[in-house]
Design a protein around this motif. Structure first.
Motif, PDB file in Angstrom:
ATOM      1  N   PRO A  17      41.141  30.457  27.765  1.00  0.00           N
ATOM      2  CA  PRO A  17      40.188  31.318  27.050  1.00  0.00           C
ATOM      3  C   PRO A  17      40.820  32.234  26.009  1.00  0.00           C
ATOM      4  O   PRO A  17      40.106  32.951  25.315  1.00  0.00           O
ATOM      5  CB  PRO A  17      39.578  32.145  28.184  1.00  0.00           C
ATOM      6  CG  PRO A  17      40.688  32.268  29.184  1.00  0.00           C
ATOM      7  CD  PRO A  17      41.417  30.947  29.129  1.00  0.00           C
ATOM      8  N   LEU A  18      42.161  32.243  25.891  1.00  0.00           N
ATOM      9  CA  LEU A  18      42.820  33.157  24.960  1.00  0.00           C
ATOM     10  C   LEU A  18      43.159  32.464  23.650  1.00  0.00           C
ATOM     11  O   LEU A  18      43.407  31.255  23.613  1.00  0.00           O
ATOM     12  CB  LEU A  18      44.098  33.725  25.582  1.00  0.00           C
ATOM     13  CG  LEU A  18      43.941  34.551  26.864  1.00  0.00           C
ATOM     14  CD1 LEU A  18      45.301  35.051  27.333  1.00  0.00           C
ATOM     15  CD2 LEU A  18      42.989  35.714  26.646  1.00  0.00           C
ATOM     16  N   CYS A 140      44.693  43.514  32.131  1.00  0.00           N
ATOM     17  CA  CYS A 140      43.498  42.940  31.507  1.00  0.00           C
ATOM     18  C   CYS A 140      42.806  41.977  32.466  1.00  0.00           C
ATOM     19  O   CYS A 140      43.451  41.239  33.210  1.00  0.00           O
ATOM     20  CB  CYS A 140      43.873  42.208  30.225  1.00  0.00           C
ATOM     21  SG  CYS A 140      44.602  43.282  28.975  1.00  0.00           S
ATOM     22  N   ARG A 141      41.498  41.976  32.412  1.00  0.00           N
ATOM     23  CA  ARG A 141      40.717  41.109  33.289  1.00  0.00           C
ATOM     24  C   ARG A 141      39.862  40.104  32.516  1.00  0.00           C
ATOM     25  O   ARG A 141      39.396  39.123  33.087  1.00  0.00           O
ATOM     26  CB  ARG A 141      39.817  41.968  34.193  1.00  0.00           C
ATOM     27  CG  ARG A 141      40.601  42.836  35.172  1.00  0.00           C
ATOM     28  CD  ARG A 141      41.310  41.975  36.212  1.00  0.00           C
ATOM     29  NE  ARG A 141      42.121  42.767  37.128  1.00  0.00           N
ATOM     30  CZ  ARG A 141      43.414  43.002  36.970  1.00  0.00           C
ATOM     31  NH1 ARG A 141      44.054  42.478  35.925  1.00  0.00           N
ATOM     32  NH2 ARG A 141      44.086  43.728  37.833  1.00  0.00           N
ATOM     33  N   THR A 142      39.628  40.323  31.236  1.00  0.00           N
ATOM     34  CA  THR A 142      38.795  39.419  30.449  1.00  0.00           C
ATOM     35  C   THR A 142      39.527  39.059  29.156  1.00  0.00           C
ATOM     36  O   THR A 142      40.432  39.790  28.722  1.00  0.00           O
ATOM     37  CB  THR A 142      37.448  40.071  30.093  1.00  0.00           C
ATOM     38  OG1 THR A 142      37.687  41.191  29.218  1.00  0.00           O
ATOM     39  CG2 THR A 142      36.718  40.534  31.349  1.00  0.00           C
ATOM     40  N   PRO A 143      39.160  37.942  28.515  1.00  0.00           N
ATOM     41  CA  PRO A 143      39.821  37.558  27.262  1.00  0.00           C
ATOM     42  C   PRO A 143      39.751  38.634  26.186  1.00  0.00           C
ATOM     43  O   PRO A 143      40.732  38.874  25.476  1.00  0.00           O
ATOM     44  CB  PRO A 143      39.057  36.291  26.851  1.00  0.00           C
ATOM     45  CG  PRO A 143      38.585  35.706  28.140  1.00  0.00           C
ATOM     46  CD  PRO A 143      38.236  36.896  28.992  1.00  0.00           C
ATOM     47  N   ILE A 144      38.601  39.296  26.039  1.00  0.00           N
ATOM     48  CA  ILE A 144      38.488  40.313  24.994  1.00  0.00           C
ATOM     49  C   ILE A 144      39.391  41.505  25.297  1.00  0.00           C
ATOM     50  O   ILE A 144      39.939  42.136  24.385  1.00  0.00           O
ATOM     51  CB  ILE A 144      37.013  40.761  24.818  1.00  0.00           C
ATOM     52  CG1 ILE A 144      36.857  41.563  23.518  1.00  0.00           C
ATOM     53  CG2 ILE A 144      36.545  41.562  26.019  1.00  0.00           C
ATOM     54  CD1 ILE A 144      37.143  40.785  22.271  1.00  0.00           C
ATOM     55  N   GLN A 145      39.603  41.807  26.572  1.00  0.00           N
ATOM     56  CA  GLN A 145      40.535  42.873  26.927  1.00  0.00           C
ATOM     57  C   GLN A 145      41.960  42.501  26.540  1.00  0.00           C
ATOM     58  O   GLN A 145      42.729  43.345  26.074  1.00  0.00           O
ATOM     59  CB  GLN A 145      40.457  43.167  28.427  1.00  0.00           C
ATOM     60  CG  GLN A 145      39.215  43.917  28.856  1.00  0.00           C
ATOM     61  CD  GLN A 145      39.193  44.189  30.350  1.00  0.00           C
ATOM     62  OE1 GLN A 145      39.957  43.595  31.121  1.00  0.00           O
ATOM     63  NE2 GLN A 145      38.315  45.081  30.777  1.00  0.00           N
ATOM     64  N   HIS A 146      42.319  41.233  26.726  1.00  0.00           N
ATOM     65  CA  HIS A 146      43.650  40.784  26.321  1.00  0.00           C
ATOM     66  C   HIS A 146      43.843  40.953  24.814  1.00  0.00           C
ATOM     67  O   HIS A 146      44.896  41.411  24.358  1.00  0.00           O
ATOM     68  CB  HIS A 146      43.861  39.312  26.704  1.00  0.00           C
ATOM     69  CG  HIS A 146      44.268  39.107  28.124  1.00  0.00           C
ATOM     70  ND1 HIS A 146      43.366  38.850  29.127  1.00  0.00           N
ATOM     71  CD2 HIS A 146      45.490  39.129  28.717  1.00  0.00           C
ATOM     72  CE1 HIS A 146      44.009  38.705  30.278  1.00  0.00           C
ATOM     73  NE2 HIS A 146      45.296  38.874  30.058  1.00  0.00           N
TER      74      HIS A 146
END
Length: 287
Positions: A17-18, A140-146
């Protein structure tokens, strides 16, 4: 002066997802070879030591080494395998700024990061401050957080107090020159012995060349003489020790592979234009 070896082009595979690669490596040794890729790279060394090659920069590295490598800037971390129980561990982020798109990169909020990425064309070292990078990304727990955390990390590095340019000039590959495996063997041999008495004849024998042939071969592929290359590595180590430790100048001289203090002082003055003592005094003086 630049290392005259044609770097191998590496293709970075991004899956999941990244939009960027985030990986931790655990290997017997750092031996990925001289390579480049269009992705910008953040590398933090967790375990292991050896030599870090970035453009025309060659410096010793150890645990904690934290660097930003610009797009298509050739680089490698090299270390000899030292037997069972030794590890070469690193935490690496690789991303292609082009994937942000022109419109996003032209936002005023991106100005500082664009500045940092331009500086990264030379390679940047941040000392041993990579622990915060790993901690931030692991939270980070979600792609947008990454993604947002990556941008925050890059923005914070713009004003990093220990930011230091590595390569004297951005890299311009030398065309039509194939990599000779003897170059890698020679550099690996030097990497194991740079802090010990080491002659050109020893390295020549290790790669199966006469001293005269090796002298021409090394200069053609590496862009400098063997002695200049060896002195550069020793001076890089000595400079870092002068700035970052309380070791005496004599201790640093012998740790850097010099036979005596006089030779060290002479070599240091020839490169830095001052004695090691004066360099330390000026560099550490309050601003």
């Amino acid at each position: 002066m630049q290392i005259r070896r044609l770097p191998r082009h590496e293709k970075i595979h991004v899956t999941g997802p990244l939009s960027f690669a985030l990986r931790e490596f655990d290997l017997p040794a750092f031996d990925h070879g001289w390579h480049q890729h269009p992705e910008v790279e953040l590398t933090w060394i967790l375990e292991g030591s050896g030599l870090r090659h970035v453009g025309d920069s060659v410096e010793p590295f150890g645990p904690g080494d934290f660097c930003l490598i610009g797009a298509n800037l050739p680089h490698m971390w090299s270390s000899p395998p030292r037997g069972a129980g030794n590890r070469a561990r690193s935490f690496v982020i690789q991303f292609d700024p082009a994937r942000f798109g022109d419109a996003f990169r032209q936002l005023p909020e991106m100005a500082r990061i664009n500045q940092l990425l331009a500086e990264a064309a030379h390679g940047i070292c941040f000392g041993d401050d990579g622990a915060s990078l790993r901690q931030l990304m692991e939270q980070c727990r979600t792609p947008i957080q990454h993604l947002t955390r990556l941008l925050e990390v890059l923005d914070s590095l713009v004003d990093h107090p220990r930011k230091r340019q590595l390569s004297l000039a951005p890299w311009h590959p030398v065309p039509n020159r194939k990599t000779d495996p003897r170059v890698e063997r020679a550099l690996a041999f030097i990497a194991q012995r740079w802090d010990q008495p080491l002659s050109q004849a020893q390295v020549a024998m290790a790669v199966g060349l006469s001293p005269a042939a090796f002298s021409r071969f090394f200069r053609r592929h590496v862009g400098r003489t063997f002695q200049a290359y060896l002195t550069e590595m020793r001076m890089s180590f000595a400079t870092r020790e002068l700035l970052e430790t309380d070791r005496t100048i004599s201790e640093i001289a012998f740790a850097a592979g010099f036979a005596n203090l006089s030779n060290f002082n002479r070599a240091f003055r020839a490169i830095r234009g001052m004695s090691p003592r004066e360099f330390r005094r000026r560099s550490l003086a309050p601003a």
